[in-house]
Scaffold this active site. Sequence first.
Site, short mmCIF file in Angstrom:
data_model
loop_
_atom_site.label_atom_id
_atom_site.label_comp_id
_atom_site.label_asym_id
_atom_site.label_seq_id
_atom_site.Cartn_x
_atom_site.Cartn_y
_atom_site.Cartn_z
N LYS A 153 0.84 -1.20 0.00
CA LYS A 153 0.00 0.00 0.00
C LYS A 153 0.88 1.25 0.00
CE LYS A 153 -3.71 -2.55 2.19
NZ LYS A 153 -4.43 -2.95 3.41
N GLN A 170 -4.29 -1.27 9.71
CA GLN A 170 -4.21 -2.63 9.14
C GLN A 170 -4.79 -3.66 10.12
OE1 GLN A 170 -3.14 -3.38 5.95
NE2 GLN A 170 -3.89 -5.44 6.40
N ASP A 216 -10.74 2.90 4.19
CA ASP A 216 -11.12 1.49 4.01
C ASP A 216 -12.63 1.30 3.92
OD1 ASP A 216 -9.16 -0.43 3.67
OD2 ASP A 216 -8.61 -0.48 5.80
#
Length: 287
Positions: A58, A102, A127
């Site tokens: 990412k 994460q 997200d």
Amino acid sequence: MTTSSPAQLLDGKALSARILDELQQRVSAHLASGGSAPGLATVLVGDDPASHIYVRNKRRACEKVGLNNIHHELPEDLGQDRLLSLIQDLNQDPAVHGILVQLPLPSGFDYDEHEVLAAISPDKDADGFHPLNQGALMQGYRAPIPCTPKGVMRLLDETGLALSGKRAVVVGRSNIVGKPVAMLLLARHMTVTVCHSRTRDLAAEVGNADVVVAAVGVAKLVQGDWIKPGAVVLDVGINRDEEGRLVGDVEFHAAAERAGWITPVPGGVGPMTIAMLLENTLEAAGL
Ligand code: NAD
């Protein structure tokens, strides 16, 4: 984009590269007109090797597109309060447009993933996991869409098929993949069935589907001969087979004999997730 089998390959690696190029052009144009680089904060807690790889990929994508990456790598015993306090700081920071924590958070500590995700400002929720944004998705309001489901829909759109009235089967009902994918398919007027670990006859459900999304985490669970001829098969699963190779949830070769379109693993849904994360960050920055 064809394989030796009858199914056409839905190449997520190539599509995500095109999307990242397009995002990079948007960032360049914004910088050229005097704007500042959008910022994505990545927060990695603990030592999980897979999480380190995901976050590294990412961060590399941020660099490629010209996003400013604000990275926090933290010890597994950081604790919930300090994690929440960091998130509050990032929420307040005007240079941060997207925040990614994460998952999974380290087990054996006091982390509550729901509380952590709910602490991220809904406007910076790159997200798309915040409960308000997930509710907005259910009601059809504009809000950040979870990255993997968004990537699945982009791949599905590559087929050019009319979806309205057709049958979709989603295998898996997680909050991050299965449920949001089902909502997105429903919004496209498909007749959607969500299957899970207690579904009685998975083969029969899958066999009815014009579009199959597999998001389970069990190698080759969806067997090739279940697939309706000509169906679109989108495989979200990331698993290791007996030889340690990366495989999806679908028996790829056998399914490709029957499907009209299929995503490979690796190189299908995975790269799309990262492209959609960056797209969500640009959108949060108003680009
Ligand atoms: P999860 O473990 O949260 O959910 C799995 C779901 O599968 C559950 O709803 C469960 O009911 C269902 N399930 C379990 N066994 C089943 C069975 N035998 N038959 C039918 N359903 C069954 O998983 P998740 O977070 O949604 O992830 C699913 C898979 O997708 C994993 O392999 C994960 O690594 C992968 N994944 C990939 C990406 C990507 O970017 N490609 C992103 C997220 C997740």
